[in-house]
Structures are given as C-alpha cells and as structure tokens.
Design an enzyme around this catalytic site. Structure first.
Site, PDB file in Angstrom:
ATOM      1  N   ASP A 456       0.870  -1.173   0.000  1.00  0.00           N
ATOM      2  CA  ASP A 456       0.000   0.000   0.000  1.00  0.00           C
ATOM      3  C   ASP A 456       0.909   1.226   0.000  1.00  0.00           C
ATOM      4  O   ASP A 456       2.057   1.152   0.435  1.00  0.00           O
ATOM      5  CB  ASP A 456      -0.879  -0.004   1.251  1.00  0.00           C
ATOM      6  CG  ASP A 456      -1.659   1.290   1.414  1.00  0.00           C
ATOM      7  OD1 ASP A 456      -2.402   1.653   0.493  1.00  0.00           O
ATOM      8  OD2 ASP A 456      -1.486   1.943   2.462  1.00  0.00           O
ATOM      9  N   ASP A 653      -1.298  -0.602   6.154  1.00  0.00           N
ATOM     10  CA  ASP A 653      -1.489  -0.109   7.520  1.00  0.00           C
ATOM     11  C   ASP A 653      -2.861   0.493   7.751  1.00  0.00           C
ATOM     12  O   ASP A 653      -3.208   0.814   8.878  1.00  0.00           O
ATOM     13  CB  ASP A 653      -0.432   0.952   7.854  1.00  0.00           C
ATOM     14  CG  ASP A 653      -0.707   2.282   7.163  1.00  0.00           C
ATOM     15  OD1 ASP A 653      -1.267   2.263   6.046  1.00  0.00           O
ATOM     16  OD2 ASP A 653      -0.367   3.324   7.739  1.00  0.00           O
ATOM     17  N   ASP A 657      -6.917  -1.474   3.896  1.00  0.00           N
ATOM     18  CA  ASP A 657      -6.021  -2.584   3.558  1.00  0.00           C
ATOM     19  C   ASP A 657      -6.459  -3.899   4.191  1.00  0.00           C
ATOM     20  O   ASP A 657      -5.971  -4.965   3.792  1.00  0.00           O
ATOM     21  CB  ASP A 657      -4.585  -2.275   4.019  1.00  0.00           C
ATOM     22  CG  ASP A 657      -4.054  -0.989   3.426  1.00  0.00           C
ATOM     23  OD1 ASP A 657      -4.364  -0.709   2.261  1.00  0.00           O
ATOM     24  OD2 ASP A 657      -3.351  -0.249   4.145  1.00  0.00           O
TER      25      ASP A 657
END
Length: 707
Positions: A456, A653, A657
């Site tokens: 990410d 995080d 996600d």
C-alpha cells in the site's frame, strides 16, 4: 434469524461449536452439504464458522439438528461483538493457558525422573509411584478436553484427532499403570504427560490465533461514529420535509438526548448513530466523524478519507457530493443527508469483506480437510492391525500393545505439537527483538513460496503526512513569509504544511487578518498591508492575478512528479509556486531493491490518482502500479494476482487494507497503522519502517526450515 431461511437469504453464516481438528470441520461440512435445500456448505476450522449457500427454502432448526446429531453445535452468528476479553475466543485462550501452566511443571518432573534416573528409577518404588501421581492429574485433569471430546465422538460412532490423542495417551498411561501394579519395568508415564503438555500448548497458540478474527471485526466496528447530530423540528417549514426519515417524529421521543442547539428552524439533537435512518439531516462540525454515508446538502469542507480510501489528501466536499461514514470532517461545517445506514454503509461493506476473506479456503486447506476426514479411522484401523499382527503372528500381545500405542502416539499431531511450539517460541522471540510479530505457524509455511510483495502507498511507503517539498519564487523567503502568514489559520493539511515549513525555516510570520477559506480553491488574507491569495490556478484567475508562464510550466512538472502544486500571489501577480507531497519513508527504495535481490516481484496498490502513484513508484523502483483502486477493490486486485498463479504478500497499515491483508497469502501490517489492519494480518512490523518486510520474510523462512 427466522426458523425458515428463504432462498432470497442466499447465504447463512453460523458459529460451529465443538470442532477440535480439521476432520471435525470436514464432517460438519459434509453433513450440512447433504441437507435438503443446501446448494453448498463450507466450514472453516480456523474461524469456527460455517457458511451455507441455499438453493431452496431451508428450516434452520433442521440444519442445527443435523449437526447436533453428529456431536457438534450450530448457531447463527451473533451480530453484536463481545467486549474485549469476553468473547468465546478469549475464554478458550485463557482456559488453555491455565492448562499449560499446570501441565508443564508436572510433565517436566516426570521427564526428569524417567530420563535422568536411568534403570534405578524403574526399580525404585518411590520414583515409580511419584511418576504415577504426577501423571494422573495431567492425564485426567489437563487432558480432560481430549477425553471428553473422544467420548462424545464415540457415543455417536465417529472419531477425530481427539480420539487418537485419548487412545494413545490412555494406552500409554494404562499400560504403565499395569506395569507399575504388576512389577513390570516398561513405564511410559512421561510419554503421556509430555504429549498432553505439548498438545495443550499447541491448542493455546491455536486459540490465540483464532481470536484475531473477532478482534479484527471489533476493531472495524469501533471506527464508526457513536453519536450523530440530527436536525429535527421545523423541517416542513424549511421545505425539506422529504429529507426526513419516513415516519420519524419532528421532535425526539425517547433515546438519549444530550443537547439541543437552535439553528434557524431546525434543532440539533444528539442521538446514538443507530437511531439514524435514511433521509435524516445530519450536522457535522470540524474534527467530527461523519456518522454514516450520505450526500452533502449544505456547507463546504475538506474530508479526510485516508482511513477508508488510502487517499493522502483530504477531499473537498460541497453540496451534491457524497461522503462516507467514519471519515473525518477537517474544516468547515457540513449538513449531510443520510443515504445509507447500518449494514448498508461502506464501513459495513469492508467488515463483510474481511469476514468473507476469513471464511474462504485455499486449495491446500481443502486438501487437508479431505485427508483429515479419512485419516483418523485409518490410523485406528492400522493400530488395531498392528496389535493383531503382533499377537497372532509373533505371539506377544504385550509387544503388540506397545507397538499399537506407538502407532497411535506417532499418528497424533505430535510433530506439530512438539516441533512447532518450540520453533515458534524461538522464532517469535527473535522476531520481537527485530521488530517482527509472527502470529501463526501457517505464516511460516506460506512465506516459503511468496513470489510477489504488494505495498500500500499511504502510510506504508510514504509518511502519511504532507510536507513542503519545493518553493519556486524570485524571493522564496518572502513567498513563504506571506503565504505562511495567511495559511497559519488554515485547518487544511496543505496550508498547515506551508505554515509549518515557514516556521521550521525560522521565518517570523506576520499577523494575518480578514482570513477566509475558499473551499476547494484555497485561502485569502491580509498580511503586511497586502491581500495574499494562496490556492489553485482557478483561484488565481478569479482573484485577477496574472500567472507567469514559467510558474505555470514549473507547477505542471511538479505535479507530474507526484506533488500537489499551489500558487501564492498579491498585488495583481502570482509570485511563486509551493509544492507539497506525502513524502517517501527513509529506506523505501532500499527495501524494494532488497526484495528484488530476493527474486521477489514488487507492486504498489493505492487509491491515489495514476500520476501521483506512478511518480512514487518510479522513485522507489517499483515497476507494477495499481492506482485509483477503491477500498472494495483492493482485495479483488490481490485475488486477481493470486488467480494468475502468484503467491502474494500484502503490506499495509490502513482500514482499507484489511480485506486485502486477509485475502493475500501473507498479510504484513505496519504496527503504527490501524488496529484492524494489524489484527487482520499474519505478520506485524512493530516499528513503522518498511525494512522489516524483508526481515520478516527471511526470519519466517528460517523458522520454518527449523520446524
């Protein structure tokens, strides 16, 4: 849930009670799949859940009765998560921990007497009876759950791993007791005690890992707002009666009303968010969470959607724009009409995505289920054949009993019970020292075959905080001094980054007056006797400021590099360009190079626009970019990579996600991120740097090789 589930319900979810191994899950799944009206059933031992797809109307009581007949319990999944420490996973973990603390000291003493005393122990009555006395509470006290489940299976003419454990340990204990009473010297008390001690330790680790599913869902549900400011009363006079919830009174009746404030013809009433219905008007002030999904009907503001979308910049909202529940209003006051509540919101959809990913099974797990369904009866038959062969052919029932016990003990999940907890304790201890939290043995197996690492962007590869990166002006300090002065009162992250950069450079900011935030465009204010404008190109044009071509060109190049460019000007002319960006973390490029050196492909997935994403990817050496991906699409993108044969590790995080972390073969969470991401992951990096990704994979591989 009603007694009859219709075909329109499509899918039913249940909690399954009494499962202790993969063969249990396989048996429950087989029974559910045979019930009339059930199109497909899938039972997941790891989560303790059953998912039943319907092909026709089904009596729920009939499903529960069918599962009860084979010795297990089935009940609809509770929609209300238990408080922390009070859920069934928490109680199971605590119960197994108590058994670990009792069994290990006793087992170690038995081992010391048996292994260290040599032949003298076998002839010393005190040592022999001491081993009996110490093993008995382990066998029948600590090992009671295994014995109880084996007895339940026997009453229903079925068997599972508990059957093997009970038969093996009881045979070792019973044979040793017989030898003790008859003066024989073949004592196997330490086998029974140690096996049970290791197995309860394994069950403790298993119970702890299972608790992550419930914790992840609780963490998601905690993100939403608890209360909402609902506008009530006087709606008919304002001509907006169609915006109220159908059937709602114009004044609150019941509920917890904590405050009222007059605002025109409307009254603000603070109510629990669960009382909001579609059509209600909601007032959202700066710094508050938006209670539910809706549409802005009045006001303008910037909304921080990073937690759910991954966008690093707050999104400007004006009348007609959609807003999402659990996002944060950063600046202006918004009036929002609720368009979705409860289970229909975007946050609830993410909860379902996590649940779906946790309930799914991979090919390896399905294979294990099929094997475990026939493994237990096969082992029992083999042990019986071993005893018969020794008794009939070799004429030695005693040796036959020892051999049969050996088969049962070896067939018990002792390899997992002995090797795995020891390796996990060492591996996790080393991992903690390196800032890596390994959550389960399955993680160690999956990391061996990882082929692709997906990062990410926001908060993982980048800092997740806006910083000033470039100042383009004839006099940079003067530009920062005046722009920083008017931005000092701004609540927008871009404005805060500009003002913070000016202060960090030691520039004294003059007092600004007549400050005005122009939502979606920028700000204006008076400083040092000048009217200063800071914002986008459109604001400069509306303010009548001339934009020099060199500044316009430079802004375009900065934007192509992934920055957000704003202009500042006064006295009829744009004086310079300020560029801000969510900057890369230290070591981001180095970790990508390290992963490439490990023969791993590296990709990045983000909700940001393609230009920003491509610029970040180029800066760190990532050659595969998945940009403008919505929260609901991230897990799908990971699933698509897996469908192409790639074994995927996902690093993230944020809340957005969490489904992708669960969907991936290996989920790696940054420990400084959202709780739900951490709970949904397989590996957690306790520090905020991404260097731990390669360290985690290498450590997991070494630990698995040890096992």
């Amino acid at each position: 849930m009603s007694d009859t589930a219709t075909e329109q319900d499509e899918v039913l979810d249940f909690d399954v009670e009494g499962m202790t191994c993969g063969s249990c899950a396989a048996r429950v799944q087989r029974v559910l799949g045979k019930q009339e009206g059930v199109a497909h059933a899938e039972v997941n031992f790891a989560t303790g859940r059953a998912r039943v797809a319907l092909g026709a109307p089904v009596e729920v009581d009939a499903l529960e009765a069918a599962v009860d007949r084979i010795g297990y319990g089935l009940k609809p999944v509770s929609t209300a998560p238990a408080p922390d420490g009070e859920g069934p996973e928490d109680r199971a973990r605590q119960a197994w921990l108590r058994r670990v603390l009792i069994s290990w000291p006793l087992a170690m003493v038995v081992v010391a007497l048996s292994m260290l005393g040599g032949e003298t122990v076998m002839t010393d009555p005190r040592a022999r009876w001491a081993m009996f006395a110490l093993t008995t509470p382990v066998q029948f006290g600590v090992g009671w759950p295994f014995l109880r489940e084996a007895a339940r299976r026997a009453r229903r003419r079925t068997a599972n791993m508990d059957t093997l454990i009970a038969l093996g340990t009881l045979a070792a204990y019973g044979f040793s007791t017989f030898q003790l009473l008859t003066g024989g010297h073949e004592l196997y008390f330490e086998s029974a005690a140690v096996i049970i001690a290791f197995l309860v330790l394994g069950r403790y680790f298993e119970a702890r890992a299972k608790g992550n599913a419930g914790q992840a869902i609780r963490a998601l549900l905690e993100l939403g707002a608890k209360d909402a400011r609902v506008l009530r009363g006087g709606v008919e006079e304002s001509g907006a009666e169609d915006l109220r919830g159908e059937g709602r009174a114009s004044t609150p009746e019941g509920g917890d009303v904590r405050g009222e404030e007059r605002g025109g013809d409307l009254v603000e009433v603070m109510v629990p968010v669960g009382e909001v219905v579609v059509g209600d008007l909601l007032r959202v002030r700066p710094g508050e969470k938006i209670p539910t999904d809706g549409e802005v009907v009045d006001g303008a503001s910037a909304v921080d959607e990073s937690l759910l979308t991954g966008e690093s910049l707050p999104v400007e909202k004006a009348p007609g724009d959609r807003v999402t529940g659990a996002t944060v209003n950063t600046s202006g006051v918004l009036t929002v009409r609720a368009t979705a509540v409860g289970g229909e919101t975007a946050l609830a959809s993410i909860v379902r995505l996590v649940e779906d990913a946790q309930a799914s099974k991979g090919d390896v797990q399905r294979l294990a289920d099929r094997v475990s369904a026939v493994f237990v009866p096969l082992v029992i038959a083999l042990a019986a054949a071993t005893f018969g062969a020794w008794s009939l052919i070799a004429g030695s029932p005693t040796r036959g009993l020892v051999a049969a016990v050996t088969v049962l003990i070896i067939a018990c999940p002792c390899a997992l019970g002995l090797a795995t907890p020891t390796a996990i304790m060492v591996g996790t201890g080393r991992g903690a020292a390196l800032g890596v939290l390994i959550k389960s043995v399955e993680v160690l197996e999956r990391t061996r075959t990882i082929t692709t690492v997906v990062f990410d962007k926001t908060g993982t590869l980048t800092e997740g905080r806006m910083r000033l990166t470039d100042v383009v002006a004839g006099d940079a300090d003067e530009l920062l001094r005046l722009a920083g002065a008017v931005e000092a009162d701004s609540e927008h992250p871009i404005g805060q980054a500009v003002a913070r950069a000016a202060r960090d450079r030691g520039i004294a900011l003059p007092a600004a007056t007549a400050f005005s935030a122009l939502a979606g465009h920028g700000v204006r204010g008076d400083a040092d006797g000048r009217t200063v404008w800071v914002g986008r190109r459109k604001l400069m044009a509306e303010a009548g400021l001339v934009l020099p071509e060199e500044f316009d060109d430079r802004a375009g190049r900065l934007e192509a590099e992934g920055n957000t460019a704003v202009f500042a000007g006064w006295e009829g002319e744009v004086r310079g360009v300020l560029a801000v960006a969510d900057t890369l973390k230290d070591g981001a490029r180095a970790i990508v190079e390290r992963l490439h050196a490990m023969d791993l492909d590296v990709a990045m997935i983000t909700g940001d626009n393609a230009r920003t994403a491509d610029a970040i990817a180029a800066a760190v050496g990532i050659d595969r970019v998945l940009s403008e991906v919505l929260p609901s699409e991230k897990a799908g993108e990971v699933a698509a990579l897996r469908a192409r044969g790639e074994v995927v590790a996902m690093v993230g995080d944020g809340v957005n996600d969490a489904p992708a972390l669960v969907q991936a073969d290996l989920g790696i969470a940054i420990g400084t991120g959202a709780d739900v991401a951490i709970e949904s992951s397989d590996l957690t990096l306790l520090r905020g740097d991404v260097e731990g990704v390669a360290t985690a994979i290498e450590l997991s591989r070494r630990t698995y090789r040890t096992i």
